[in-house]
Write an enzyme that holds these catalytic residues in place. Structure first.
Site, PDB file in Angstrom:
ATOM      1  N   HIS A  48       2.046  -3.904   1.945  1.00 16.79           N
ATOM      2  CA  HIS A  48       1.896  -5.207   2.757  1.00 16.79           C
ATOM      3  C   HIS A  48       2.038  -4.690   4.201  1.00 16.79           C
ATOM      4  O   HIS A  48       2.636  -5.798   4.852  1.00 16.79           O
ATOM      5  CB  HIS A  48       2.577  -6.320   2.286  1.00 16.79           C
ATOM      6  CG  HIS A  48       1.995  -7.031   1.187  1.00 16.79           C
ATOM      7  ND1 HIS A  48       0.974  -7.854   1.176  1.00 16.79           N
ATOM      8  CD2 HIS A  48       2.493  -7.049  -0.149  1.00 16.79           C
ATOM      9  CE1 HIS A  48       0.729  -8.403  -0.168  1.00 16.79           C
ATOM     10  NE2 HIS A  48       1.783  -7.844  -0.858  1.00 16.79           N
ATOM     11  N   GLY A 141      -3.308  -4.453  -9.764  1.00 18.67           N
ATOM     12  CA  GLY A 141      -2.741  -3.978  -8.336  1.00 18.67           C
ATOM     13  C   GLY A 141      -3.265  -2.875  -8.232  1.00 18.67           C
ATOM     14  O   GLY A 141      -2.515  -1.878  -7.599  1.00 18.67           O
ATOM     15  N   ASP A 188      -6.876   0.768   0.348  1.00 22.69           N
ATOM     16  CA  ASP A 188      -7.601   0.757  -1.003  1.00 22.69           C
ATOM     17  C   ASP A 188      -8.898   1.593  -0.664  1.00 22.69           C
ATOM     18  O   ASP A 188      -9.416   2.728  -1.305  1.00 22.69           O
ATOM     19  CB  ASP A 188      -7.794  -0.370  -1.561  1.00 22.69           C
ATOM     20  CG  ASP A 188      -6.748  -1.357  -1.635  1.00 22.69           C
ATOM     21  OD1 ASP A 188      -5.718  -0.733  -1.235  1.00 22.69           O
ATOM     22  OD2 ASP A 188      -6.860  -2.327  -1.981  1.00 22.69           O
TER      23      ASP A 188
HETATM   24  C1  GLA Z   1      -4.312  -5.130  -1.068  1.00 23.22           C
HETATM   25  C2  GLA Z   1      -4.874  -4.763   0.047  1.00 23.22           C
HETATM   26  C3  GLA Z   1      -4.388  -3.544   0.894  1.00 23.22           C
HETATM   27  C4  GLA Z   1      -2.961  -3.862   0.824  1.00 23.22           C
HETATM   28  C5  GLA Z   1      -2.186  -4.034  -0.379  1.00 23.22           C
HETATM   29  C6  GLA Z   1      -0.635  -4.375  -0.213  1.00 23.22           C
HETATM   30  O1  GLA Z   1      -4.304  -3.924  -2.238  1.00 23.22           O
HETATM   31  O2  GLA Z   1      -6.257  -4.667  -0.363  1.00 23.22           O
HETATM   32  O3  GLA Z   1      -5.057  -3.475   1.839  1.00 23.22           O
HETATM   33  O4  GLA Z   1      -2.587  -4.678   1.631  1.00 23.22           O
HETATM   34  O5  GLA Z   1      -2.589  -5.276  -1.046  1.00 23.22           O
HETATM   35  O6  GLA Z   1      -0.063  -3.285   0.469  1.00 23.22           O
END
Ligand code: GLA
Length: 453
Positions: A48, A141, A188
């Site tokens: 985050h 996740g 990501d």
């Molecule tokens: C999701 C979002 C990322 C990042 C994570 C938390 O995967 O797509 O960009 O913010 O949550 O780290």
């Protein structure tokens, strides 16, 4: 690369693609022209903070989203999934729209297509037939949705002969995923395109770049699914945190008399002040109160009416939020950013780096859970069990509120670690379910296209 050469280098993937191609032919009565793939990821540390402008440290999984694709002579877009639980989509490449209210799975594909159309100014995108196969666990996740966006963006770029670098593709895909409504950072999509086999990466933003991080020997990163599913586009949790960080950045900028029009993120405030991260943590401690701020108080400090605060700082799905835990969120962001740099530094130390890495991961989980409130009771319980069963560090990975944990486990404790989890957290699962819920993987390679010759 051509598909046949996979037979030599990665027989498992080759076999999987043969099945995918078989399904494509069954559905569309022709061979696909190519397969595009984009991997999921596990974030090792830096949660985050990407959307606040800070570096993160993920590695790509070997699991991916793969699309078998053929362009057709019309503008019809047909999308199907080898898993029949996912419904078919039929649309048109010139008129499709993305539903961000309750996005169905194929909307992520549409985001990738739209990103390339817009960034490369394509006016005559051909129709495409697409068959999808995903091996990344969903809503866990591990970034299965972003992998879908990336694989679709890559497929579209390939179908249109757009020559884009990996950095450009990552940048396009991180932006176009916002069409779905969630305001993620770029971690990501970046790792999906920039990953290299055997390497974790420090991903940094503005401008986007990546540095190799060689993980120390003697331990394995084990992914364990809490089995609580969390689709970040289905709730306002994620955007609420992005909002809180945006508001915190504006408030700090105001207290420090910075030009607020130049401030979008907490990272901007930090950069404009030119101090170190320790000073930022201290500044938050000194300036912010513990109890939540409300719209009125924020408006008063920023010289805005309540309506203006909502209009300028909140998103469509956070417009009802009226309680901002600014101190807790900002403290998490600055301290987590500090941990990421520390983690990278420790990776190159020769004397016993593993214990320190584990400590940083534990601190990260604690901060994500207590200050950022992005964990859940199952993830807290699972990470606790992982530590008890021998992990040096354990934390949730990805957006949180469910999904997976990642644990650093010394290689010589791996068997007993897995065995103990089998009879504790996963006691009610059968062996197949367990094999899917708990796995370890070396860092995988980035997105790519395989030609069907
Ligand atoms: C999701 C979002 C990322 C990042 C994570 C938390 O995967 O797509 O960009 O913010 O949550 O780290």
């Amino acid at each position: 690369m051509d598909l046949e050469s996979l037979k030599e280098t990665n027989v498992e993937r080759y076999t999987r693609y043969k099945t995918l191609i078989g399904k494509f032919v069954e559905k569309f009565n022709e061979d696909p022209q190519f397969v595009s793939r984009a991997p999921g990821r596990v974030n090792l540390i830096g949660e985050h903070i990407d959307y606040c402008g800070y570096s993160v440290l993920p590695m790509a999984l070997t699991q991916d989203l793969s699309l078998a694709v053929r362009t057709n002579s019309s503008t019809v877009l047909r999308v199907s999934n080898i898993n029949s639980a996912f419904s078919d989509y039929i649309g048109d490449t010139t008129t499709f729209t993305i539903n961000s209210d309750k996005p169905a799975w194929f909307n992520y594909i549409l985001c990738g297509i739209k990103g390339i159309i817009e960034s490369s100014n394509i006016s005559n995108l051909p129709g495409m037939d697409i068959m999808v196969d995903g091996s990344v666990p969903q809503a866990a996740g591990l970034s299965s949705s972003s992998a879908l966006v990336c694989a679709a963006g890559l497929a579209t770029a390939h179908a249109c002969n757009c020559s884009l670098t990996r950095l450009e593709l990552a940048d396009i895909c991180m932006r176009c995923e916002h069409y779905i409504g969630t305001q993620g950072g770029g971690m990501d999509q970046s790792i999906s395109f920039l990953a290299q086999q055997g390497m974790a990466k420090l991903i940094s933003f503005n401008p986007l770049r990546s540095d190799n991080v060689v993980l120390p020997d003697g331990a394995v990163f084990v992914v364990t699914n809490s089995c609580v599913t969390m689709k970040k586009a289905d709730t306002a949790h994620f955007n609420t945190r992005v909002t809180e960080c945006k508001v915190a950045a504006q408030m700090l900028a105001s207290w420090k008399s910075l030009d607020r029009s130049q401030v979008k993120t907490l990272g901007d405030v930090h950069e404009m002040l030119g101090v170190d991260l320790d000073s930022m943590v201290k500044m938050v401690e000194d300036l912010m109160h513990d109890h939540p701020y409300n719209v009125g108080e924020v408006g008063q400090q920023l010289g805005m009416s309540g309506e203006e605060v909502k209009e300028k700082l909140l998103f469509k799905n956070t417009s009802q939020v009226d309680s901002f835990k600014l101190k807790q969120r900002a403290t998490h962001v600055f301290s987590e950013a500090r941990r990421v740099f520390k983690f990278k530094e420790v990776c190159s130390e020769t004397t016993n780096p593993l214990v320190k890495l584990g400590e940083l991961m534990n601190e990260s989980h604690d901060s994500c859970s207590r200050l950022y409130e992005a964990s859940c009771k199952e993830l807290d319980q699972l990470t606790e069990l992982c530590r008890k069963h021998g992990a040096l560090g354990s934390r949730f990975t990805g957006a949180g509120w469910g999904g997976c944990a990642v644990s650093l486990v010394p290689s010589d404790k791996l068997n007993s670690f897995i065995g103990s989890l089998r009879t504790s957290y996963y006691a009610n699962m059968n062996d197949d379910e367990f094999a899917k819920a708990v796995f370890f993987t070396a860092p995988g390679g980035g997105a790519g296209v395989y030609l069907q010759l």
